[in-house]
Design an enzyme around this catalytic site. Sequence first.
Site, PDB file in Angstrom:
ATOM      1  N   GLN A 116       0.592  -1.177  -0.326  1.00 38.56           N
ATOM      2  CA  GLN A 116      -0.432  -0.223  -0.087  1.00 38.56           C
ATOM      3  C   GLN A 116       0.635   1.126   0.044  1.00 38.56           C
ATOM      4  O   GLN A 116       0.560   2.175   1.180  1.00 38.56           O
ATOM      5  CB  GLN A 116      -1.138   0.121   1.025  1.00 38.56           C
ATOM      6  CG  GLN A 116      -1.898  -1.158   1.342  1.00 38.56           C
ATOM      7  CD  GLN A 116      -3.292  -1.550   1.677  1.00 38.56           C
ATOM      8  OE1 GLN A 116      -2.993  -0.980   3.235  1.00 38.56           O
ATOM      9  NE2 GLN A 116      -4.444  -1.729   1.233  1.00 38.56           N
ATOM     10  N   LEU A 129       3.775  -2.315   9.870  1.00 39.65           N
ATOM     11  CA  LEU A 129       3.373  -2.198   8.742  1.00 39.65           C
ATOM     12  C   LEU A 129       1.921  -0.882   8.491  1.00 39.65           C
ATOM     13  O   LEU A 129       1.587  -0.649   7.336  1.00 39.65           O
ATOM     14  CB  LEU A 129       2.732  -3.182   7.767  1.00 39.65           C
ATOM     15  CG  LEU A 129       4.745  -4.010   6.829  1.00 39.65           C
ATOM     16  CD1 LEU A 129       4.609  -5.080   6.482  1.00 39.65           C
ATOM     17  CD2 LEU A 129       5.775  -3.017   6.956  1.00 39.65           C
ATOM     18  N   ASN A 151       2.548   3.623   8.417  1.00 43.41           N
ATOM     19  CA  ASN A 151       1.755   2.306   7.988  1.00 43.41           C
ATOM     20  C   ASN A 151       2.089   2.631   5.961  1.00 43.41           C
ATOM     21  O   ASN A 151       2.381   3.465   4.983  1.00 43.41           O
ATOM     22  CB  ASN A 151       0.329   3.217   7.954  1.00 43.41           C
ATOM     23  CG  ASN A 151       0.415   4.476   7.500  1.00 43.41           C
ATOM     24  OD1 ASN A 151      -0.946   4.894   6.406  1.00 43.41           O
ATOM     25  ND2 ASN A 151      -0.785   5.120   8.282  1.00 43.41           N
ATOM     26  N   CYS A 152       1.812   1.417   6.059  1.00 42.95           N
ATOM     27  CA  CYS A 152       1.953   1.233   4.172  1.00 42.95           C
ATOM     28  C   CYS A 152       0.097   0.899   3.991  1.00 42.95           C
ATOM     29  O   CYS A 152      -0.057   0.249   3.616  1.00 42.95           O
ATOM     30  CB  CYS A 152       2.433   0.006   3.967  1.00 42.95           C
ATOM     31  SG  CYS A 152       4.396   0.145   4.462  1.00 42.95           S
ATOM     32  N   VAL A 153      -0.746   1.707   4.604  1.00 41.28           N
ATOM     33  CA  VAL A 153      -2.392   1.590   4.425  1.00 41.28           C
ATOM     34  C   VAL A 153      -2.065   1.801   2.963  1.00 41.28           C
ATOM     35  O   VAL A 153      -1.327   2.773   2.163  1.00 41.28           O
ATOM     36  CB  VAL A 153      -3.335   2.266   5.255  1.00 41.28           C
ATOM     37  CG1 VAL A 153      -4.723   2.389   5.154  1.00 41.28           C
ATOM     38  CG2 VAL A 153      -2.983   2.032   6.882  1.00 41.28           C
TER      39      VAL A 153
END
Lengths: 351, 428
Positions: B112, B209, B241-243
């Site tokens: 993401q 993450l 985050n890798c949202v």
Amino acid sequence: MTEKKIRVVHYLNQFFGNIGGEDKAGQPPISKDGAVGPAMGLQQAMGDKGEVVGTVICGDNYFNENTAEAKKQILELIRKYSPDVVVAGPAFNAGRYGMACGETGKAVVQGLGIPVVSGMYNENPGVDASKLAVYIVPTADSAADMRNALPKMAALALKLGRGEDLGTPQEEGYIPQGRRVTVFSDRIGSTRAVEMLMKRFNGEPFETELPMPEFDRVEPAPPVKDMTKANIALVCTGGIMPAGNPDRIESASATKYGRYSIAGLDDFLPEDYETIHGGYDPVYANQDPDRILPLDVLRDMQKEGIIGKVHDYFYTTVGTGTSVANSMRFGQEIGKQLKEEGVDAVILTST
Amino acid sequence: MRLELGKIRIRSAAFGNETCIREGKLWIDKEGLVALLKEDPRVREVEVDLAKPGDKTRIIPVKDVIQPRVKVTGKGQGFPGLTTRMETVGDGRTHALENVAVVTTGRIVGFQEGIIDMWGPGAQYTPFSKTINVVVTIEPVEGLKEHQHEECVRLAGLKAGSYIGQAAREIEPDEIQVFELGTITGNAKKYPQLPKVVYIEMLISQGLLHDTYIYGVDSKKILPTLIHPNEILDGAVVSGNCVAACDKITTFQHLNNSVVLDLYKRHGKDLNFLGVILTNENVTLDGKLRACGYATNIAKMLGADGAIISEEGYGNPDTDLMMNCRLLEDAGIKTVLITDECAGRDGSSQSLADCVQQAKAIVTTGNVSALVVLPPAEKIIGRAEAIANLAGGYDGSLAADGSITCELNAIIGSTSEIGYHNVTTKLY
């Protein structure tokens, strides 16, 4: 310079097409050059901006009993006029005619890439069948409303024929299609939120930008009578795939699912399986994919005789960002296949 | 608590022998920056590029965006608890470079991460096409595990922001904004007639993450907490985050939280801004019940009449959003929710994974699945092939001519649920 006249083909049933009443409902598709019946009213409403170059007529029974064939024939008849836009109906509250207008409309949009305008009463089954593809002007439930309906349909047809984008259903006067279209606001979201809250404090009317949908409930299936004989399938939305993701399923907003054999496999080994899910930390799932989809434990239970067997195929997709519509389709398709494959129960894991 | 935010408008940027600002032009000592970031033994290679608004440049995959800033007076420098010694922030004078952002990229960590197009149709979907972007490409040493890789890149971005921000220390700001709230009891006396509003900011906290840090504390381990809005505006909250790129709250957006800014604008005039409740998004039902109930209790103790609730992410956190809404509305607190939608590529699907009838007032920041076509770029910073694996991309997203078809999902900040951008949807 005069504007180019918009070329219109009008689709009608046997009655409005002046072929005859119920006794002629079996009439296969035919075409007549120029305007017939309501198409003449449409021509009048368009004035010199558009021209009904042809009218295609098909009996309602013929259409509904031979839908696939009828659509093919109608598309061929329409194609030869090279129209800019197609108008169908109005069908008012006539169900078979509405379905014919809607189905024809969808076929024209999808098959020929030509926009279609129709007119129907809100409750006509043709509305739900086609409103996503066809612009439908709301009409009264009987042909007495013809005089009102045709000018509105003409206005939409001319716009679409010129290749213009239509505004919202409210602005343009067509039945809402239920499509959420991305647009730019003149204010950023936080500003709109604070304004909306102030309106609530002040007791002023406000309009939510996202009305709540109706949620349907799924009744739980009855319990499995005898687990020792049951064929148990594994299904998951946690993105566990054979390594390399052979079917290229998306890491978010999935549009498809995979079905893979696990016949004879006792364990999802990290070198052979992985998660492609974009919505959670994949590290632990990739160390041991059984953490998402517990094949290893299920095999133990099979050996111990607690369950009959593990189904030979597992079904898998990605849940994050996947639309409810796609999820419902996956569920129905997977459920049907599982039933055909003789599965008694499913362990469905998510993440 | 009184924060003076001095804004220094930057009109152009270039690499030079020292990092400084002269007549609105930012000069960056690239070698100095690279050397600083390489102090982390996990960093193998660093590249620094510039991308300016209008350039036919695509940055992909973007991890975080950070505004360069420096603390001039008052406690706390940089991002306390993460890059600097722990001290609380929100008081004193901070200088910020306007129109400039540090953008981190490099080999993909999670799925993401996103895209910034500096020109064309893609540019209008992201607020970060309008900033002069100092793009820092971080390549880690071999064999670094995902969690370490994420942390390494996150810290590098924050450090780069502070490094460039140093240039603003002695510069006279073009504009100074003052943020001062007073006390809750004082304001209640001062503005007895104004409705009392709390901002409930939901932070993604679903595991490594997918985390957010508050003064370095992993937000999934917190109980919801009351925080002074100045602390958010001054570096207390950091994206880790890798949202999904479209609605992750980048660190830049935390520093410029648009809900905080909009509530401040009306504070003392139309409403009485009580403060911010930071809450998390848990992966267990118990966690959701605990956090939502706890956040509601704080709002009740504060005597809130209304609340703005913003979500981060979609799907699972929709349940937290709806639970917060239900509890607050049932307690007599009027809510407005900010969320985006997963309505499918054709926009015809139901948008949210959960709903409650109490959610009567919602602002939508767009359909994450809406498809956009991005024309070929003349310059790519990062790797265009990454699109196949990014959330919002798919196999075949990248055409042979270099154009990309993808969902808004993949464009950084496009559907920001703190309402930072102007994308929305209309029902057709």
